[in-house]
Write a protein that holds these residues in place. Structure first.
Motif, PDB file in Angstrom:
ATOM      1  N   ASP A 249       0.923  -1.267   0.007  1.00 31.51           N
ATOM      2  CA  ASP A 249      -0.095   0.279  -0.092  1.00 31.51           C
ATOM      3  C   ASP A 249       0.910   1.279  -0.211  1.00 31.51           C
ATOM      4  O   ASP A 249       1.289   1.750   0.983  1.00 31.51           O
ATOM      5  CB  ASP A 249      -0.880  -0.192   1.313  1.00 31.51           C
ATOM      6  CG  ASP A 249      -1.960   1.186   1.350  1.00 31.51           C
ATOM      7  OD1 ASP A 249      -1.639   1.969   0.362  1.00 31.51           O
ATOM      8  OD2 ASP A 249      -2.583   1.338   2.277  1.00 31.51           O
ATOM      9  N   PRO A 250       0.831   2.012  -1.339  1.00 34.33           N
ATOM     10  CA  PRO A 250       1.730   3.200  -1.359  1.00 34.33           C
ATOM     11  C   PRO A 250       1.440   4.105  -0.074  1.00 34.33           C
ATOM     12  O   PRO A 250       2.320   5.094   0.176  1.00 34.33           O
ATOM     13  CB  PRO A 250       1.576   3.584  -2.646  1.00 34.33           C
ATOM     14  CG  PRO A 250       0.581   3.067  -2.935  1.00 34.33           C
ATOM     15  CD  PRO A 250       0.413   1.709  -2.291  1.00 34.33           C
ATOM     16  N   ASN A 251       0.130   4.220   0.191  1.00 32.69           N
ATOM     17  CA  ASN A 251      -0.406   5.417   0.931  1.00 32.69           C
ATOM     18  C   ASN A 251       0.430   5.306   2.420  1.00 32.69           C
ATOM     19  O   ASN A 251       0.579   6.257   3.045  1.00 32.69           O
ATOM     20  CB  ASN A 251      -1.827   5.182   1.349  1.00 32.69           C
ATOM     21  CG  ASN A 251      -2.521   5.250   0.118  1.00 32.69           C
ATOM     22  OD1 ASN A 251      -2.384   6.238  -0.809  1.00 32.69           O
ATOM     23  ND2 ASN A 251      -3.806   4.575  -0.171  1.00 32.69           N
ATOM     24  N   GLY A 252       0.904   4.008   2.818  1.00 35.25           N
ATOM     25  CA  GLY A 252       1.667   3.915   4.062  1.00 35.25           C
ATOM     26  C   GLY A 252       2.927   4.563   4.031  1.00 35.25           C
ATOM     27  O   GLY A 252       3.344   5.232   5.203  1.00 35.25           O
ATOM     28  N   SER A 253       3.420   4.826   2.752  1.00 32.79           N
ATOM     29  CA  SER A 253       4.847   5.625   2.680  1.00 32.79           C
ATOM     30  C   SER A 253       4.478   7.073   2.262  1.00 32.79           C
ATOM     31  O   SER A 253       5.653   7.863   2.234  1.00 32.79           O
ATOM     32  CB  SER A 253       5.660   4.970   1.824  1.00 32.79           C
ATOM     33  OG  SER A 253       5.392   3.448   1.481  1.00 32.79           O
ATOM     34  N   LEU A 254       3.414   7.545   1.797  1.00 31.54           N
ATOM     35  CA  LEU A 254       3.052   8.894   1.469  1.00 31.54           C
ATOM     36  C   LEU A 254       2.279   9.641   2.542  1.00 31.54           C
ATOM     37  O   LEU A 254       1.028   9.163   2.854  1.00 31.54           O
ATOM     38  CB  LEU A 254       2.361   8.761   0.201  1.00 31.54           C
ATOM     39  CG  LEU A 254       3.191   8.035  -1.029  1.00 31.54           C
ATOM     40  CD1 LEU A 254       2.323   7.951  -2.096  1.00 31.54           C
ATOM     41  CD2 LEU A 254       4.508   8.545  -1.110  1.00 31.54           C
ATOM     42  N   ASN A 255       2.576  10.663   3.024  1.00 29.29           N
ATOM     43  CA  ASN A 255       1.970  11.750   4.117  1.00 29.29           C
ATOM     44  C   ASN A 255       1.097  12.524   3.221  1.00 29.29           C
ATOM     45  O   ASN A 255       1.470  13.132   2.498  1.00 29.29           O
ATOM     46  CB  ASN A 255       2.837  12.358   4.913  1.00 29.29           C
ATOM     47  CG  ASN A 255       2.277  13.328   5.621  1.00 29.29           C
ATOM     48  OD1 ASN A 255       0.975  13.470   5.698  1.00 29.29           O
ATOM     49  ND2 ASN A 255       2.869  13.653   6.734  1.00 29.29           N
ATOM     50  N   PRO A 256      -0.339  12.332   3.259  1.00 32.73           N
ATOM     51  CA  PRO A 256      -1.210  13.164   2.297  1.00 32.73           C
ATOM     52  C   PRO A 256      -1.289  14.622   2.706  1.00 32.73           C
ATOM     53  O   PRO A 256      -1.694  15.297   1.911  1.00 32.73           O
ATOM     54  CB  PRO A 256      -2.648  12.239   3.000  1.00 32.73           C
ATOM     55  CG  PRO A 256      -2.420  11.894   4.363  1.00 32.73           C
ATOM     56  CD  PRO A 256      -0.814  11.203   4.411  1.00 32.73           C
ATOM     57  N   ALA A 257      -0.522  14.985   3.712  1.00 29.97           N
ATOM     58  CA  ALA A 257      -0.600  16.235   3.810  1.00 29.97           C
ATOM     59  C   ALA A 257       0.666  16.893   3.181  1.00 29.97           C
ATOM     60  O   ALA A 257       0.610  18.310   3.270  1.00 29.97           O
ATOM     61  CB  ALA A 257      -0.439  16.574   5.546  1.00 29.97           C
ATOM     62  N   LEU A 258       1.360  16.128   2.775  1.00 29.57           N
ATOM     63  CA  LEU A 258       2.722  16.565   2.204  1.00 29.57           C
ATOM     64  C   LEU A 258       2.583  16.609   0.587  1.00 29.57           C
ATOM     65  O   LEU A 258       2.064  15.681   0.139  1.00 29.57           O
ATOM     66  CB  LEU A 258       3.969  15.910   2.555  1.00 29.57           C
ATOM     67  CG  LEU A 258       4.310  16.082   4.046  1.00 29.57           C
ATOM     68  CD1 LEU A 258       5.662  15.127   4.315  1.00 29.57           C
ATOM     69  CD2 LEU A 258       4.522  17.478   4.476  1.00 29.57           C
ATOM     70  N   THR A 259       3.181  17.614  -0.027  1.00 36.56           N
ATOM     71  CA  THR A 259       3.345  17.392  -1.606  1.00 36.56           C
ATOM     72  C   THR A 259       4.068  16.225  -1.838  1.00 36.56           C
ATOM     73  O   THR A 259       5.336  16.099  -0.956  1.00 36.56           O
ATOM     74  CB  THR A 259       3.856  18.651  -2.385  1.00 36.56           C
ATOM     75  OG1 THR A 259       5.207  18.817  -1.715  1.00 36.56           O
ATOM     76  CG2 THR A 259       2.783  19.777  -1.870  1.00 36.56           C
ATOM     77  N   VAL A 260       4.158  15.800  -2.961  1.00 37.45           N
ATOM     78  CA  VAL A 260       5.063  14.701  -3.595  1.00 37.45           C
ATOM     79  C   VAL A 260       6.656  15.168  -3.192  1.00 37.45           C
ATOM     80  O   VAL A 260       7.539  14.551  -2.699  1.00 37.45           O
ATOM     81  CB  VAL A 260       4.780  14.278  -4.923  1.00 37.45           C
ATOM     82  CG1 VAL A 260       5.951  13.530  -5.264  1.00 37.45           C
ATOM     83  CG2 VAL A 260       3.495  13.525  -4.860  1.00 37.45           C
ATOM     84  N   GLY A 261       6.810  16.539  -3.579  1.00 42.88           N
ATOM     85  CA  GLY A 261       8.118  17.052  -3.508  1.00 42.88           C
ATOM     86  C   GLY A 261       8.719  17.063  -2.020  1.00 42.88           C
ATOM     87  O   GLY A 261       9.621  16.611  -1.804  1.00 42.88           O
ATOM     88  N   GLN A 262       7.867  17.412  -1.105  1.00 45.11           N
ATOM     89  CA  GLN A 262       8.098  17.368   0.248  1.00 45.11           C
ATOM     90  C   GLN A 262       8.611  16.044   0.674  1.00 45.11           C
ATOM     91  O   GLN A 262       9.516  15.661   1.565  1.00 45.11           O
ATOM     92  CB  GLN A 262       6.970  18.024   1.283  1.00 45.11           C
ATOM     93  CG  GLN A 262       6.892  19.539   1.011  1.00 45.11           C
ATOM     94  CD  GLN A 262       5.562  20.067   1.549  1.00 45.11           C
ATOM     95  OE1 GLN A 262       4.583  19.415   1.551  1.00 45.11           O
ATOM     96  NE2 GLN A 262       5.759  21.460   1.902  1.00 45.11           N
ATOM     97  N   THR A 263       7.544  15.116   0.237  1.00 48.08           N
ATOM     98  CA  THR A 263       7.784  13.751   0.606  1.00 48.08           C
ATOM     99  C   THR A 263       9.394  13.174   0.022  1.00 48.08           C
ATOM    100  O   THR A 263       9.875  12.440   0.968  1.00 48.08           O
ATOM    101  CB  THR A 263       6.674  12.890   0.240  1.00 48.08           C
ATOM    102  OG1 THR A 263       5.471  12.965   0.888  1.00 48.08           O
ATOM    103  CG2 THR A 263       7.094  11.229   0.289  1.00 48.08           C
ATOM    104  N   LEU A 264       9.660  13.542  -1.022  1.00 46.83           N
ATOM    105  CA  LEU A 264      10.918  13.022  -1.672  1.00 46.83           C
ATOM    106  C   LEU A 264      12.045  13.585  -1.146  1.00 46.83           C
ATOM    107  O   LEU A 264      13.083  13.115  -0.962  1.00 46.83           O
ATOM    108  CB  LEU A 264      10.690  13.166  -3.259  1.00 46.83           C
ATOM    109  CG  LEU A 264       9.914  12.401  -3.807  1.00 46.83           C
ATOM    110  CD1 LEU A 264       9.823  12.768  -5.351  1.00 46.83           C
ATOM    111  CD2 LEU A 264       9.974  11.020  -3.704  1.00 46.83           C
ATOM    112  N   ALA A 265      11.956  14.979  -0.481  1.00 47.84           N
ATOM    113  CA  ALA A 265      12.937  15.761   0.052  1.00 47.84           C
ATOM    114  C   ALA A 265      13.177  15.246   1.606  1.00 47.84           C
ATOM    115  O   ALA A 265      14.401  15.411   1.960  1.00 47.84           O
ATOM    116  CB  ALA A 265      12.584  17.229   0.027  1.00 47.84           C
ATOM    117  N   GLU A 266      12.313  14.536   2.157  1.00 50.87           N
ATOM    118  CA  GLU A 266      12.413  14.313   3.579  1.00 50.87           C
ATOM    119  C   GLU A 266      13.836  13.443   3.630  1.00 50.87           C
ATOM    120  O   GLU A 266      14.435  14.158   4.803  1.00 50.87           O
ATOM    121  CB  GLU A 266      11.303  13.207   4.034  1.00 50.87           C
ATOM    122  CG  GLU A 266      10.828  13.855   5.267  1.00 50.87           C
ATOM    123  CD  GLU A 266       9.283  13.313   5.672  1.00 50.87           C
ATOM    124  OE1 GLU A 266       8.551  13.762   6.144  1.00 50.87           O
ATOM    125  OE2 GLU A 266       9.136  11.944   5.265  1.00 50.87           O
TER     126      GLU A 266
END
Ligand code: ADP
Ligand code: ADP
Length: 238
Positions: free
Chosen positions: A92-109
Motif C-alpha cells: 500500500d503506497p499510502n503507508g509511505s506517503l503523507n497525505p498532508a505533504l506534496t510529493v516534492g516534500q515527501t521526496l525531500a524528507e
C-alpha cells in the motif's frame, strides 16, 4: 561477496511469553544487482523475513550480513545509516506517503534528514527520481490524492530511490494494483535495476509475478525454506 547474506535466521513473535516461530532457520543471499524472489502462500513468513532485513522485526536467532557487516541487531545511528542503503516498497503506497505533504516534500524528507544539501541540489534530485519512475517534474507540486494507485506506487518507489539504496525490499508491491498497471510497475522495477544497479528482495505470493523479474527464487512454506534455486529450476519443479 553477497550484498545481503541471511544465515540461519529465525523470528518468533512472542505472545504471552510463548514464542511462535514465523520463520525457522532461513538462509539466503543476494548479490549486487540481483533480484531474489521470496514466494509462498499467505502466512508463510515472507513479510516477517522482509521486516527482519529492514530491522523492523528483531531476529530470534541467526545473522543478517549487509555488505559483509553484521547488521542483525543494528540500532540507533547505525540503523539510520543503514536506512540509506536498504529501503522498502510495500503493498500500500499510502503507508509511505503523507497525505498532508506534496510529493516534492515527501521526496525531500530523507535528503534533509541525511544530508545538508542545498535547496537546488535537493530539487534536482527530486526531478531526477521522478523521471526515473516515469513521472513529470510537476508531480512534485501535487498531493498524493491527486494521483492514481499506480502513480502513487511510482511515487513510493521514487521515495525509496532518493538516497540511492543498494537494496530494496519489495513486499507485494503490485498486489493492490489493477492487472494492467501491475505489468507496468513490474517493468519499472526491471528498468530501475538496469539503470541504477539496485538489488531487490522481491516478496510475492504469486510465482507468476516474479518469473520475469527474479534471477533466483526462495520458496517458504509455514516458516521453512522448502525450495531454493534459479528461476528456471524452480519453474521446472512447479
Ligand atoms: P547452502 O545454503 O547449502 O550453503 P547455497 O545457498 O550456497 O547452499 O546454494 C544452494 C542452492 O541454492 C544453489 O543452487 C544456489 O544457486 C541456490 N541459492 C543460494 N542462494 C540463493 C538465494 N539467495 N536465492 C535463491 N537460490 C539460492
Ligand atoms: P506472509 O508475509 O508470508 O503472509 P507473515 O510473515 O506476515 O507471512 O506471517 C507469518 C506468520 O507470523 C503468520 O502465522 C502470522 O500470523 C504471524 N505474524 C505475522 N506478524 C505477526 C505479529 N506482528 N505478531 C504475531 N504474529 C505475527
Amino acid at each position: 561477496r553477497p550484498l545481503l547474506d541471511v544465515r540461519g535466521l529465525s523470528v518468533s513473535y512472542h505472545r504471552r511469553g510463548k514464542g511462535t516461530p514465523a520463520i525457522r532457520d532461513v538462509s539466503l543471499d543476494i548479490r549486487p544487482g540481483e533480484t531474489v524472489a521470496l514466494v509462498g502462500e499467505s502466512g508463510s513468513g515472507k513479510s516477517t523475513l522482509g521486516r527482519a532485513v529492514l530491522g523492523l522485526t528483531p531476529a530470534t536467532r541467526g545473522t543478517i550480513l549487509f555488505d559483509g557487516q553484521d547488521v542483525t541487531h543494528a540500532g540507533g545511528a547505525r540503523r539510520r545509516e543503514l536506512s540509506k542503503s536498504v529501503q522498502a516498497v510495500f503493498q500500500d503506497p499510502n503507508g509511505s506517503l503523507n497525505p498532508a505533504l506534496t510529493v516534492g516534500q515527501t521526496l525531500a524528507e530523507p535528503l534533509l534528514v541525511h544530508s545538508r544539501d542545498e535547496r537546488s541540489v535537493v530539487l534536482e534530485r527530486i526531478r531526477e527520481v521522478l523521471a526515473l519512475v516515469g513521472l513529470p517534474g510537476e508531480a512534485a507540486e501535487r498531493y498524493p490524492r491527486q494521483f492514481s494507485g499506480g502513480q502513487r506506487q511510482r511515487i513510493a518507489i521514487a521515495r525509496a530511490l532518493v538516497m540511492s539504496p543498494r537494496l530494496i525490499v519489495c513486499d507485494e508491491p503490485v498486489s493492490a494494483l489493477d492487472l494492467s498497471v501491475q505489468a507496468q510497475v513490474l517493468n519499472l522495477f526491471t528498468t530501475l535495476q538496469r539503470e541504477t544497479g539496485v538489488s531487490y528482495l522481491f516478496i510475492s505470493h504469486d510465482l507468476a509475478v516474479v518469473r520475469h523479474l527474479a534471477q533466483r527464487i526462495v520458496v517458504l512454506y509455514r516458516g521453512d525454506v522448502v525450495e531454493k534455486g534459479t528461476t528456471e529450476e524452480v519453474y521446472a519443479d512447479a
